[in-house]
Write a protein that holds these residues in place. Sequence first.
Motif, PDB file in Angstrom:
ATOM      1  N   VAL A  60      55.811  -1.330 -51.745  1.00 58.20           N
ATOM      2  CA  VAL A  60      56.914  -0.948 -52.556  1.00 58.20           C
ATOM      3  C   VAL A  60      58.339  -1.556 -52.202  1.00 58.20           C
ATOM      4  O   VAL A  60      58.454  -1.988 -50.751  1.00 58.20           O
ATOM      5  N   MET A 123      66.559   1.769 -58.318  1.00 60.69           N
ATOM      6  CA  MET A 123      65.672   0.679 -58.940  1.00 60.69           C
ATOM      7  C   MET A 123      64.075   0.568 -57.515  1.00 60.69           C
ATOM      8  O   MET A 123      64.627  -0.455 -57.113  1.00 60.69           O
ATOM      9  N   MET A 124      62.800   1.132 -58.306  1.00 66.71           N
ATOM     10  CA  MET A 124      61.911   0.671 -57.348  1.00 66.71           C
ATOM     11  C   MET A 124      60.978   0.053 -57.684  1.00 66.71           C
ATOM     12  O   MET A 124      60.181  -0.045 -59.469  1.00 66.71           O
ATOM     13  N   GLN A 125      60.437  -0.739 -57.520  1.00 64.67           N
ATOM     14  CA  GLN A 125      58.775  -1.342 -57.941  1.00 64.67           C
ATOM     15  C   GLN A 125      57.569  -1.193 -56.931  1.00 64.67           C
ATOM     16  O   GLN A 125      57.544  -1.747 -55.635  1.00 64.67           O
ATOM     17  N   LYS A 127      54.066  -2.374 -56.026  1.00 68.75           N
ATOM     18  CA  LYS A 127      52.558  -3.285 -56.605  1.00 68.75           C
ATOM     19  C   LYS A 127      51.584  -3.048 -55.573  1.00 68.75           C
ATOM     20  O   LYS A 127      51.549  -3.313 -54.358  1.00 68.75           O
ATOM     21  N   PHE A 138      51.784  -4.342 -61.412  1.00 73.80           N
ATOM     22  CA  PHE A 138      53.198  -4.108 -60.605  1.00 73.80           C
ATOM     23  C   PHE A 138      53.245  -3.170 -61.793  1.00 73.80           C
ATOM     24  O   PHE A 138      52.978  -2.834 -63.041  1.00 73.80           O
ATOM     25  N   THR A 139      54.440  -1.977 -61.447  1.00 76.20           N
ATOM     26  CA  THR A 139      54.964  -1.056 -62.300  1.00 76.20           C
ATOM     27  C   THR A 139      56.398  -0.968 -61.709  1.00 76.20           C
ATOM     28  O   THR A 139      56.342  -0.971 -60.241  1.00 76.20           O
ATOM     29  N   ASN A 140      56.763  -0.044 -62.054  1.00 74.60           N
ATOM     30  CA  ASN A 140      58.730  -0.152 -61.828  1.00 74.60           C
ATOM     31  C   ASN A 140      59.242   1.293 -62.855  1.00 74.60           C
ATOM     32  O   ASN A 140      58.903   1.939 -63.373  1.00 74.60           O
ATOM     33  N   THR A 141      59.879   2.403 -62.116  1.00 71.39           N
ATOM     34  CA  THR A 141      60.534   2.663 -62.018  1.00 71.39           C
ATOM     35  C   THR A 141      62.098   3.100 -61.852  1.00 71.39           C
ATOM     36  O   THR A 141      62.606   1.902 -60.441  1.00 71.39           O
ATOM     37  N   SER A 142      63.163   3.575 -62.137  1.00 68.98           N
ATOM     38  CA  SER A 142      64.123   3.810 -61.990  1.00 68.98           C
ATOM     39  C   SER A 142      64.393   5.163 -61.818  1.00 68.98           C
ATOM     40  O   SER A 142      65.073   5.727 -62.695  1.00 68.98           O
TER      41      SER A 142
END
Length: 179
Positions: A60, A123-125, A127, A138-142
């Motif tokens: 992350v 902002m978080m990514q 993997k 991959f996924t992300n959120t904020s």
Amino acid sequence: AFWGVLYIAIVTGLLYGRFSKPIPKIMFSEKGVVAPYKDGLAIMFRLANKLNHQLQNAEVRLIASLMVDVDGQPNRQYFELELERKEIIFLATSWTIVHPIDDKSPFFNMTQDEFYFSEPEFMMQLKVYDNSYSQDTFTNTSYRKEEIIWNARFEKILVSENSINYVDFTKFNEISLTK
């Protein structure tokens, strides 16, 4: 006849490629918290694996965007935040992402009012390697300032009954206030 077969092959390949993209089934907490941590505070977020199989090599990154005063002018700057743990080998259940607010943190010595005034966005990514697709996904959120709760903590969601451990997803977004 040759062009007809070729056309069907191309269309089939494009459709398969479009709809077979791996998407990790990760659940992110609706809110983040600023919670007591060791001798200070930490910013925390929660995520969990919604699938019944393990995801491997989870990594992350957490980036904070906030307004800072540069020569009397507000300026948006980005900081990659140090995390307590930025990778784990297996993501079988849940993981709480922890950024300790220490002297290396851009939030060090910030009050709650100063925090909200700085207009932070996180902002978080994530993997992860998904065995079912044999590739990284991959996924992300904020999270915006309105989604961060101060002086709070996440409720425990890892339950143990009759020597069986499981994640209680009904409590996944539950937060309790601390003093």
